[in-house]
Design a protein around this motif. Structure first.
Motif, PDB file in Angstrom:
ATOM      1  N   ASN A   1       0.720  -1.322   0.070  1.00  0.00           N
ATOM      2  CA  ASN A   1       0.112  -0.081   0.012  1.00  0.00           C
ATOM      3  C   ASN A   1       0.918   1.383   0.079  1.00  0.00           C
ATOM      4  O   ASN A   1       0.552   2.224  -0.803  1.00  0.00           O
ATOM      5  CB  ASN A   1      -0.725   0.166   1.423  1.00  0.00           C
TER       6      ASN A   1
ATOM      7  N   TYR B   1       0.280   4.060  -3.019  1.00  0.00           N
ATOM      8  CA  TYR B   1       0.066   5.295  -2.708  1.00  0.00           C
ATOM      9  C   TYR B   1       1.135   6.403  -2.669  1.00  0.00           C
ATOM     10  O   TYR B   1       0.841   7.561  -2.749  1.00  0.00           O
ATOM     11  CB  TYR B   1      -0.815   5.335  -1.250  1.00  0.00           C
TER      12      TYR B   1
ATOM     13  N   PHE C   1      -4.311  -1.806  -2.092  1.00  0.00           N
ATOM     14  CA  PHE C   1      -3.317  -1.108  -3.027  1.00  0.00           C
ATOM     15  C   PHE C   1      -3.485  -0.776  -4.658  1.00  0.00           C
ATOM     16  O   PHE C   1      -2.847  -0.132  -5.259  1.00  0.00           O
ATOM     17  CB  PHE C   1      -1.906  -2.068  -2.928  1.00  0.00           C
TER      18      PHE C   1
END
Length: 610
Positions: free
Chosen positions: A68, A72, A464
């Motif tokens: 993730n 991000y 994700f």
């Protein structure tokens, strides 16, 4: 603070904040140098590709970064590159110059506050459907439906292992076209392992059939769009009708199942489980697991408990291990090895509860002496006591299963409605099914919490993907895929559609062997939208990422689940290379068969050059 943390299994976890800091610094530099001099769309493509490769690299080597954090963290870099490419020619800029803030609010409302807008940006409807489906399957799993069906099949086939396993494999393949394949493989592996251990199949055979479960839930499950997230992404991107999957993917799924069946037969042909030799806990495995979930809010794998108590066996440990690996239930192995009574009592109490300690211990004592006069009758008497203790559990389990089965009515009904009318959101079908099935376990507080906890943990594995989907939408907006589409069109002119379809099959397969197949599906499908041979190319890509995702331990979410299970319960020394060595021959044979089907399909639709 040290940016890396050494974990107990020699994995070095790199702290997410350091990765974020690097990403923000790169984004700032790109913004400074490209704000007044927009870069090529190719730079945006390179950034997305680099993100995907970082996901693979730092998910495979010793040094790990949370996935993730990777996606991000990369989003600011990608957005800073995208904005100067998109904004000067954007429709939103023109509208804002005329209407001001009203145009901005309309864009936000249409793209961020509507299901249709979120579907275009990040596959919002699809991901909400997967959310509901994940929770639905988690609730169904708590009813122990698959365990009950499997034991009934074993009785129907009178202990013949091959017939039982092939029937389970067929049911799983069918269900994986409708339900979440990631959830299905977790259930499938546990049920198959129970049967294989009872049949005393060698560890190599158990490992291989666990790996085959990946193919059952991916390649064999690709016959419909709704079970596999990549299939749903393809369906959304290309507006594929359900008839496409039945026409193109179903034949490939059936042929794959026939090939897999031959490999399974090689391991299980002639294997039998004498039903009268099964102990009472094995015969009632569905009730035992339901009882555990309702009582403690967890279903402890017997192997995990066995490891927990191993330190209390003392000098008897070797004898207990030997008996367990001969096929004896852990409780039976402890009693036969004469482990101290306190440890045996504690194990049974932890596993089933205090009420079961005396009858279970007595049952295995008599079972040990079953050759002596009268012991068989005493064994059956204690078995009856245990089954009576499980009677209330059985009634509750059957009631929960009825709710679970009834939940398929709104699920399939709303799916059919969506198929007929795409204005009906897809996600309401899975959310309705979850809500209905939940009624079956609502009274079991600990079990309900377990189902919700497991589903939440599983869905977190999909988070994700959102930045990656948004990044691919940005690539589409700046015309990146027009270049890929042009390359495919040149290939069609040069080689013909059939050969280009096979190249796409091989390319998707190789990419999916090392990258996440959800991303491969989203990326690859964008370049074939609107083409005359779009259906043929879509079938090639679907087959490619399903087959390729089975080749390695990271090729699909199902592969990751299966590999982790083998490491934990079967062979802690199992390696990624061992996976490839075991699977390559099967994947190659399946791939050849799928390529032949693609050529046949191309011939039937007139895509083979004359």
């Amino acid at each position: 603070m040290d940016p890396v943390t050494e974990s107990s299994n020699d994995i070095v976890e790199i702290e997410s904040k350091w990765y974020f800091a690097i990403c923000l610094a790169i984004a700032a530099l790109i913004g400074i140098f490209t704000w007044n001099n927009p870069p090529s769309p190719n730079l945006l493509g390179i950034e997305v590709l680099a993100t995907i490769l970082i996901l693979f690299l730092f998910g495979s080597i010793r040094y790990r970064i949370d996935k993730n954090a990777i996606t991000y963290g990369a989003l600011p870099i990608i957005f800073v590159t995208f904005f100067p490419l998109w904004w000067p020619q954007s429709q939103l800029r023109e509208e804002m110059s005329r209407e001001g803030g009203a145009a901005l609010w309309r864009a936000i409302r249409e793209n961020l506050l509507s299901i249709d807008g979120l579907e275009k940006l990040i596959h919002g409807d699809t991901m909400l459907f997967i959310l509901g489906l994940t929770f639905f399957v988690s609730v169904i799993s708590q009813t122990r439906l698959l365990e009950a069906v499997s034991m009934n099949l074993l009785r129907i086939f009178e202990g013949r292992v091959l017939a039982t396993v092939l029937t389970i494999a067929g049911l799983v393949s069918f269900a994986s076209g409708i339900l979440d394949g990631v959830s299905m493989i977790g259930l499938t592996i546990r049920v198959l392992v129970i049967i294989l251990v009872m049949a005393r199949i060698r560890h190599e055979g158990i490992e291989f059939i666990i790996m085959i479960s990946v193919i059952l839930t991916t390649v064999c499950g690709m016959w419909l769009a709704y079970g596999e997230p990549p299939n749903l992404i393809m369906k959304s991107n290309l507006s594929l009708p359900d008839t496409f999957f039945l026409k193109y993917a179903l034949p490939m799924a059936v042929v794959t199942f026939l090939i897999v069946s031959q490999f399974i037969s090689g391991w299980l042909k002639g294997a039998m489980i004498p039903l009268d030799e099964l102990d009472v806990l094995e015969k009632n495995i569905a009730d035992v697991r339901f009882h555990q979930a309702a009582r403690k809010g967890e279903v402890k794998e017997i192997e995990d408990m066995f490891k927990e108590y191993a330190g209390r066996f003392g000098e008897k440990k070797a004898a207990v291990d030997a008996l367990y690996h001969e096929g004896h239930h852990p409780i039976s192995a402890m009693i036969r090895a004469k482990v101290d009574e306190e440890t045996v009592n504690a194990f049974i109490g932890d596993f089933l509860g205090e009420a079961f300690v005396a009858p279970v211990k007595s049952y295995y004592h008599h079972r040990k002496q079953r050759g002596s006069p009268g012991e068989r009758e005493l064994e059956l008497r204690e078995a009856g006591v245990i089954e009576r203790l499980l009677e209330d559990t059985r009634v509750q389990r059957n009631a929960a299963q009825r709710w679970g089965k009834l939940a398929f009515i709104p699920f399939l009904g709303l799916l059919f409605w969506h198929a007929r009318n795409h204005d009906v959101p897809l996600f309401i079908s899975s959310i309705a099914a979850f809500s209905f099935a939940l009624l079956g376990i609502l009274a079991h507080t600990k079990m309900r919490k377990l189902a919700l906890r497991e589903a939440t943990h599983e869905y977190k594995e999909y988070l994700f993907l959102f930045p990656l989907f948004l990044s691919i939408t940005m690539l589409t907006a700046v015309g990146f895929f027009d270049q890929l589409k042009a390359a495919i069109e040149r290939g069609v002119d040069l080689l013909g559609p059939a050969h280009v379809a096979v190249i796409q099959f091989l390319g998707s397969g190789l990419l999916s062997a090392v990258l996440d197949n959800n991303v491969v599906a989203d990326f690859a499908s964008r370049a074939i939208h609107g083409m005359p041979d779009m259906f043929l190319f879509a079938a090639a890509q679907i087959a490619g990422y399903a087959a390729g995702g089975s080749l390695t331990h990271i090729g699909s979410a199902q592969s990751v689940v299966a590999f982790a299970y083998i490491l934990r319960y079967v062979d802690p020394s199992f390696t990624p290379l061992g996976w490839i060595k075991a699977m390559w021959r099967l994947v190659v044979i399946i791939s050849i068969a799928l390529i032949v089907i693609l050529y046949i399909k191309a011939l039937l639709v007139g895509s083979v050059p004359g």
